[in-house]
Write a protein that holds these residues in place. Structure first.
Motif, PDB file in Angstrom:
ATOM      1  N   ALA A 116       0.852  -1.188   0.000  1.00 58.30           N
ATOM      2  CA  ALA A 116       0.000   0.000   0.000  1.00 58.30           C
ATOM      3  C   ALA A 116       0.886   1.236   0.000  1.00 58.30           C
ATOM      4  O   ALA A 116       1.964   1.243   0.590  1.00 58.30           O
ATOM      5  CB  ALA A 116      -0.921  -0.001   1.221  1.00 58.30           C
ATOM      6  N   ASP A 117       0.430   2.267  -0.676  1.00 57.80           N
ATOM      7  CA  ASP A 117       1.172   3.527  -0.776  1.00 57.80           C
ATOM      8  C   ASP A 117       1.152   4.227   0.587  1.00 57.80           C
ATOM      9  O   ASP A 117       0.081   4.509   1.128  1.00 57.80           O
ATOM     10  CB  ASP A 117       0.510   4.407  -1.844  1.00 57.80           C
ATOM     11  N   PHE A 118       2.332   4.508   1.126  1.00 62.54           N
ATOM     12  CA  PHE A 118       2.433   5.084   2.463  1.00 62.54           C
ATOM     13  C   PHE A 118       1.802   6.473   2.541  1.00 62.54           C
ATOM     14  O   PHE A 118       1.377   6.913   3.603  1.00 62.54           O
ATOM     15  CB  PHE A 118       3.904   5.149   2.888  1.00 62.54           C
ATOM     16  N   ARG A 119       1.731   7.161   1.413  1.00 59.70           N
ATOM     17  CA  ARG A 119       1.141   8.503   1.413  1.00 59.70           C
ATOM     18  C   ARG A 119      -0.367   8.474   1.634  1.00 59.70           C
ATOM     19  O   ARG A 119      -0.950   9.442   2.130  1.00 59.70           O
ATOM     20  CB  ARG A 119       1.445   9.210   0.089  1.00 59.70           C
ATOM     21  N   HIS A 120      -1.009   7.372   1.265  1.00 57.37           N
ATOM     22  CA  HIS A 120      -2.469   7.316   1.281  1.00 57.37           C
ATOM     23  C   HIS A 120      -3.030   6.303   2.272  1.00 57.37           C
ATOM     24  O   HIS A 120      -4.216   6.375   2.605  1.00 57.37           O
ATOM     25  CB  HIS A 120      -2.990   6.979  -0.117  1.00 57.37           C
ATOM     26  N   GLY A 121      -2.214   5.354   2.714  1.00 61.67           N
ATOM     27  CA  GLY A 121      -2.733   4.306   3.577  1.00 61.67           C
ATOM     28  C   GLY A 121      -3.596   3.328   2.802  1.00 61.67           C
ATOM     29  O   GLY A 121      -3.505   3.224   1.567  1.00 61.67           O
ATOM     30  N   LEU A 122      -4.460   2.613   3.497  1.00 63.94           N
ATOM     31  CA  LEU A 122      -5.314   1.628   2.842  1.00 63.94           C
ATOM     32  C   LEU A 122      -6.549   2.309   2.252  1.00 63.94           C
ATOM     33  O   LEU A 122      -7.313   2.957   2.980  1.00 63.94           O
ATOM     34  CB  LEU A 122      -5.736   0.547   3.835  1.00 63.94           C
ATOM     35  N   VAL A 142       1.324  -6.196   5.848  1.00 65.46           N
ATOM     36  CA  VAL A 142       1.225  -4.926   5.132  1.00 65.46           C
ATOM     37  C   VAL A 142       2.630  -4.367   4.934  1.00 65.46           C
ATOM     38  O   VAL A 142       3.422  -4.278   5.877  1.00 65.46           O
ATOM     39  CB  VAL A 142       0.350  -3.915   5.898  1.00 65.46           C
ATOM     40  N   VAL A 143       2.941  -4.018   3.691  1.00 63.91           N
ATOM     41  CA  VAL A 143       4.221  -3.396   3.347  1.00 63.91           C
ATOM     42  C   VAL A 143       3.909  -2.071   2.670  1.00 63.91           C
ATOM     43  O   VAL A 143       3.279  -2.041   1.607  1.00 63.91           O
ATOM     44  CB  VAL A 143       5.046  -4.297   2.403  1.00 63.91           C
ATOM     45  N   PHE A 144       4.321  -0.990   3.293  1.00 68.84           N
ATOM     46  CA  PHE A 144       4.078   0.327   2.712  1.00 68.84           C
ATOM     47  C   PHE A 144       5.191   0.673   1.725  1.00 68.84           C
ATOM     48  O   PHE A 144       6.372   0.509   2.022  1.00 68.84           O
ATOM     49  CB  PHE A 144       3.986   1.394   3.797  1.00 68.84           C
ATOM     50  N   THR A 145       4.804   1.149   0.558  1.00 67.17           N
ATOM     51  CA  THR A 145       5.755   1.579  -0.462  1.00 67.17           C
ATOM     52  C   THR A 145       5.838   3.104  -0.479  1.00 67.17           C
ATOM     53  O   THR A 145       5.012   3.794   0.129  1.00 67.17           O
ATOM     54  CB  THR A 145       5.327   1.089  -1.856  1.00 67.17           C
ATOM     55  N   LYS A 146       6.836   3.604  -1.174  1.00 67.09           N
ATOM     56  CA  LYS A 146       7.030   5.041  -1.362  1.00 67.09           C
ATOM     57  C   LYS A 146       7.167   5.777  -0.033  1.00 67.09           C
ATOM     58  O   LYS A 146       6.715   6.918   0.136  1.00 67.09           O
ATOM     59  CB  LYS A 146       5.886   5.629  -2.206  1.00 67.09           C
ATOM     60  N   GLY A 147       7.824   5.104   0.925  1.00 66.99           N
ATOM     61  CA  GLY A 147       8.024   5.698   2.239  1.00 66.99           C
ATOM     62  C   GLY A 147       8.877   6.947   2.208  1.00 66.99           C
ATOM     63  O   GLY A 147       8.771   7.807   3.092  1.00 66.99           O
ATOM     64  N   ASP A 148       9.725   7.072   1.168  1.00 68.52           N
ATOM     65  CA  ASP A 148      10.594   8.252   1.065  1.00 68.52           C
ATOM     66  C   ASP A 148       9.808   9.529   0.754  1.00 68.52           C
ATOM     67  O   ASP A 148      10.354  10.630   0.883  1.00 68.52           O
ATOM     68  CB  ASP A 148      11.656   8.027  -0.017  1.00 68.52           C
ATOM     69  N   LYS A 149       8.535   9.367   0.379  1.00 66.90           N
ATOM     70  CA  LYS A 149       7.717  10.543   0.070  1.00 66.90           C
ATOM     71  C   LYS A 149       7.196  11.227   1.349  1.00 66.90           C
ATOM     72  O   LYS A 149       6.634  12.316   1.277  1.00 66.90           O
ATOM     73  CB  LYS A 149       6.532  10.148  -0.814  1.00 66.90           C
ATOM     74  N   ILE A 150       7.369  10.562   2.480  1.00 64.04           N
ATOM     75  CA  ILE A 150       7.008  11.126   3.779  1.00 64.04           C
ATOM     76  C   ILE A 150       8.299  11.396   4.542  1.00 64.04           C
ATOM     77  O   ILE A 150       9.194  10.540   4.574  1.00 64.04           O
ATOM     78  CB  ILE A 150       6.116  10.160   4.585  1.00 64.04           C
ATOM     79  N   ALA A 154       8.065  12.274  10.233  1.00 60.53           N
ATOM     80  CA  ALA A 154       6.613  12.057  10.240  1.00 60.53           C
ATOM     81  C   ALA A 154       6.231  10.602  10.032  1.00 60.53           C
ATOM     82  O   ALA A 154       5.047  10.251  10.137  1.00 60.53           O
ATOM     83  CB  ALA A 154       5.950  12.916   9.163  1.00 60.53           C
ATOM     84  N   ARG A 155       7.206   9.754   9.749  1.00 60.33           N
ATOM     85  CA  ARG A 155       6.869   8.370   9.384  1.00 60.33           C
ATOM     86  C   ARG A 155       6.248   7.590  10.535  1.00 60.33           C
ATOM     87  O   ARG A 155       5.263   6.883  10.345  1.00 60.33           O
ATOM     88  CB  ARG A 155       8.119   7.644   8.866  1.00 60.33           C
ATOM     89  N   ARG A 156       6.814   7.694  11.723  1.00 58.71           N
ATOM     90  CA  ARG A 156       6.298   6.915  12.839  1.00 58.71           C
ATOM     91  C   ARG A 156       4.860   7.309  13.161  1.00 58.71           C
ATOM     92  O   ARG A 156       3.987   6.453  13.348  1.00 58.71           O
ATOM     93  CB  ARG A 156       7.187   7.090  14.069  1.00 58.71           C
ATOM     94  N   GLY A 157       4.605   8.609  13.206  1.00 58.87           N
ATOM     95  CA  GLY A 157       3.260   9.073  13.492  1.00 58.87           C
ATOM     96  C   GLY A 157       2.266   8.655  12.420  1.00 58.87           C
ATOM     97  O   GLY A 157       1.124   8.280  12.724  1.00 58.87           O
TER      98      GLY A 157
END
Length: 209
Positions: A116-122, A142-150, A154-157
């Motif tokens: 799932a795209d980390f910017r949008h969630g599920l 669940v594996v979040f992709t595009k984590g570098d866009k956050i 802010a990633r943990r929150g």
């Protein structure tokens, strides 16, 4: 510790009778057509075996990659992306039937990596996939992709917010970036440990924050 895998494309299946013999555990990769699935599969395998196309949802087959790992042999199975609005209804139905045939009947399927795209969630169809897999009693991570866009701060929150909103995952979701390589080694190590543990956690379990 760096995990090294020896990999090759074993089979490309457009029909169920083209699936390989069920002789090793299989880990399937599922996600929306624009989630960056092929890029992540290539990073995970350490080889550019999965085709990265400019048009999301172009992959029509299920691709089976044979992996030799320290945990033993297994297959990484790349499922066609879903949510491909630009494809015809006939194509979508055909691909859905192929995916259903694999997921519903594959006894060697040990785990599904739900990207799932980390910017949008599920999104809505991500939740539908989770409900379907849970109904089939299949474990998923669940594996979040595009984590570098956050931003890193802010990633943990962001991750905790998604967990609180509700998701099904056998462990805390892993945040990855195919572009930066973030989280790839963590995901490899998780899969190694999962395959060697012999445990199949319930898909109903909730990850710890």
């Amino acid at each position: 510790m760096t995990v090294h895998w020896k990999v090759r494309l074993e089979a490309t299946a457009f029909r169920p009778d083209q699936f390989p013999v069920q002789d090793v555990p299989e880990i399937a990769v599922a996600g929306r057509s624009n989630v960056g699935k092929s890029s992540l599969v290539n990073m995970l395998l350490g080889s550019r075996l999965a085709h990265v196309g400019a048009t999301p949802g172009k992959t029509r087959s299920i691709n089976f990659f044979a992996v030799e790992s320290p945990a033993g042999p297994f297959r990484l199975v790349d499922l066609p992306g879903y949510g491909y609005a630009s494809r015809s209804k006939g194509e979508r139905n055909q691909w859905s039937a192929l995916i259903d045939s694999y997921v519903s009947n594959r006894e060697s399927l040990a785990l599904v990596l739900h990207l799932a795209d980390f910017r949008h969630g599920l999104l809505a169809n991500d939740t539908a996939l989770q409900d379907w897999l849970s109904h089939l009693k299949l474990p998923l991570l669940v594996v979040f992709t595009k984590g570098d866009k956050i931003s890193k701060g802010a990633r943990r929150g962001t991750l905790q917010k998604y967990i609180r909103n509700g998701l099904k995952s056998v462990d805390v979701p892993i945040i990855t970036s195919a572009e930066k390589g973030d989280g790839i080694q963590d995901l490899r190590l998780f899969l190694e440990q999962y395959l060697t543990s012999g445990e199949r956690p319930s898909p109903e379990g909730s990850p710890e924050e």
